[in-house]
Design a protein around this motif. Structure first.
Motif, mmCIF file in Angstrom:
data_model
loop_
_atom_site.group_PDB
_atom_site.id
_atom_site.type_symbol
_atom_site.label_atom_id
_atom_site.label_comp_id
_atom_site.label_asym_id
_atom_site.label_seq_id
_atom_site.Cartn_x
_atom_site.Cartn_y
_atom_site.Cartn_z
ATOM 1 N N GLU A 1 0.817 -1.220 0.000
ATOM 2 C CA GLU A 1 0.000 0.000 0.000
ATOM 3 C C GLU A 1 0.845 1.261 0.000
ATOM 4 O OE1 GLU A 1 -3.484 0.639 2.014
ATOM 5 O OE2 GLU A 1 -4.179 -1.417 1.885
ATOM 6 N N PHE A 2 2.146 1.113 0.136
ATOM 7 C CA PHE A 2 3.043 2.264 0.110
ATOM 8 C C PHE A 2 2.934 3.024 -1.212
ATOM 9 C CE2 PHE A 2 7.094 4.079 -1.181
ATOM 10 C CZ PHE A 2 7.277 4.991 -0.169
ATOM 11 N N VAL A 3 2.619 2.341 -2.308
ATOM 12 C CA VAL A 3 2.579 3.000 -3.612
ATOM 13 C C VAL A 3 1.366 3.908 -3.764
ATOM 14 C CG1 VAL A 3 3.893 1.210 -4.796
ATOM 15 C CG2 VAL A 3 1.418 1.104 -4.801
ATOM 16 N N LEU A 4 0.439 3.860 -2.828
ATOM 17 C CA LEU A 4 -0.748 4.712 -2.900
ATOM 18 C C LEU A 4 -0.526 5.983 -2.100
ATOM 19 C CD1 LEU A 4 -3.521 2.040 -2.273
ATOM 20 C CD2 LEU A 4 -2.717 2.908 -4.472
ATOM 21 N N TYR A 5 -0.777 7.124 -2.724
ATOM 22 C CA TYR A 5 -0.717 8.372 -1.970
ATOM 23 C C TYR A 5 -1.906 8.482 -1.032
ATOM 24 C CZ TYR A 5 3.273 10.824 -3.866
ATOM 25 O OH TYR A 5 4.539 11.220 -4.178
ATOM 26 N N ARG A 6 -3.014 7.875 -1.390
ATOM 27 C CA ARG A 6 -4.199 7.858 -0.540
ATOM 28 C C ARG A 6 -4.516 6.407 -0.196
ATOM 29 N NH1 ARG A 6 -8.290 10.962 -4.081
ATOM 30 N NH2 ARG A 6 -6.850 10.399 -5.710
ATOM 31 N N PRO A 7 -3.965 5.901 0.914
ATOM 32 C CA PRO A 7 -4.208 4.503 1.276
ATOM 33 C C PRO A 7 -5.696 4.239 1.487
ATOM 34 C CG PRO A 7 -2.545 5.483 2.695
ATOM 35 C CD PRO A 7 -3.102 6.573 1.869
ATOM 36 N N GLN A 8 -6.084 2.996 1.291
ATOM 37 C CA GLN A 8 -7.476 2.614 1.441
ATOM 38 C C GLN A 8 -7.859 2.615 2.912
ATOM 39 O OE1 GLN A 8 -7.338 -1.192 -0.434
ATOM 40 N NE2 GLN A 8 -7.227 -0.338 -2.487
ATOM 41 N N HIS A 9 -9.150 2.860 3.174
ATOM 42 C CA HIS A 9 -9.653 2.831 4.548
ATOM 43 C C HIS A 9 -9.725 1.382 5.011
ATOM 44 C CE1 HIS A 9 -10.867 7.047 4.840
ATOM 45 N NE2 HIS A 9 -11.133 6.955 3.554
ATOM 46 N N SER A 10 -9.069 1.091 6.126
ATOM 47 C CA SER A 10 -9.118 -0.235 6.722
ATOM 48 C C SER A 10 -8.752 -0.096 8.194
ATOM 49 C CB SER A 10 -8.154 -1.195 6.020
ATOM 50 O OG SER A 10 -6.818 -0.839 6.287
ATOM 51 N N SER A 11 -8.853 -1.188 8.910
ATOM 52 C CA SER A 11 -8.503 -1.131 10.335
ATOM 53 C C SER A 11 -7.015 -0.832 10.519
ATOM 54 C CB SER A 11 -8.878 -2.440 11.021
ATOM 55 O OG SER A 11 -8.186 -3.514 10.421
ATOM 56 N N ALA A 12 -6.205 -1.247 9.572
ATOM 57 C CA ALA A 12 -4.765 -1.008 9.671
ATOM 58 C C ALA A 12 -4.419 0.468 9.453
ATOM 59 C CB ALA A 12 -4.012 -1.870 8.666
ATOM 60 N N THR A 13 -5.248 1.181 8.709
ATOM 61 C CA THR A 13 -4.959 2.585 8.415
ATOM 62 C C THR A 13 -5.891 3.537 9.160
ATOM 63 O OG1 THR A 13 -6.377 2.550 6.461
ATOM 64 C CG2 THR A 13 -4.026 2.053 6.142
ATOM 65 N N PHE A 14 -6.629 3.014 10.149
ATOM 66 C CA PHE A 14 -7.579 3.842 10.895
ATOM 67 C C PHE A 14 -6.884 5.050 11.522
ATOM 68 C CE2 PHE A 14 -9.727 5.046 14.808
ATOM 69 C CZ PHE A 14 -11.014 5.294 14.329
ATOM 70 N N LEU A 15 -5.784 4.814 12.228
ATOM 71 C CA LEU A 15 -5.077 5.930 12.871
ATOM 72 C C LEU A 15 -4.477 6.895 11.859
ATOM 73 C CD1 LEU A 15 -3.337 4.314 15.961
ATOM 74 C CD2 LEU A 15 -5.291 5.854 15.912
ATOM 75 N N LEU A 16 -4.068 6.382 10.733
ATOM 76 C CA LEU A 16 -3.521 7.255 9.697
ATOM 77 C C LEU A 16 -4.576 8.245 9.214
ATOM 78 C CD1 LEU A 16 -1.232 7.918 7.661
ATOM 79 C CD2 LEU A 16 -2.247 6.206 6.165
#
Length: 137
Positions: free
Chosen positions: A91-106
């Motif tokens: 997911e590093f290649v995405l400037y806008r990561p997808q919404h998920s539990s792993a990216t909640f804090l982000l």
């Protein structure tokens, strides 16, 4: 004097090689070209880390731009191309990561911290006013 001329000639040849290095891609339609520009601006270069594929001059960015071009011309959808890149580079290649539990804090961490800070600020103000009003009585 001859070495100066040789130096100038080498510099001119070097500058002209930059013009030849520019990528020229042909697209079957204007829509494909617009899709290409959108995708290479939204995908991050795995090597440069803070540049998108369009701005990066690294070898891997050149290869990925060619790959995106080929996938578009092969009829792949934008989502299929993004999924391929994420599967390959994370997911590093995405400037806008997808919404998920792993990216909640982000996604929501800054707003949570702002709300906590605002709550503390208001409680301190209210406490100080109560102390002042209690001291006046």
């Amino acid at each position: 004097m001859i070495s100066f001329r040789l130096l100038v000639l080498c510099l001119l040849l070097n500058l002209s090689s930059f013009a030849w290095a520019e990528e020229v891609m042909s697209f079957s339609s204007d829509l494909n070209q617009i899709r290409y520009q959108s995708l290479v601006n939204e995908l991050r270069c795995p090597k440069c880390q803070n540049q998108n594929l369009a701005d990066s001059g690294s070898g891997i960015a050149v290869d990925l731009r060619e790959q995106v071009h080929q996938m578009i011309e092969d009829g792949k959808s934008d989502q299929e191309i993004v999924d391929y890149m994420v599967a390959r580079y994370g997911e590093f290649v995405l400037y806008r990561p997808q919404h998920s539990s792993a990216t909640f804090l982000l996604w929501y961490g800054p707003f949570i911290l702002l709300a906590i800070g605002f709550t503390i600020f208001v409680s301190v103000i209210v406490r100080n006013r109560k102390r002042r009003n209690g001291a006046r009585l």
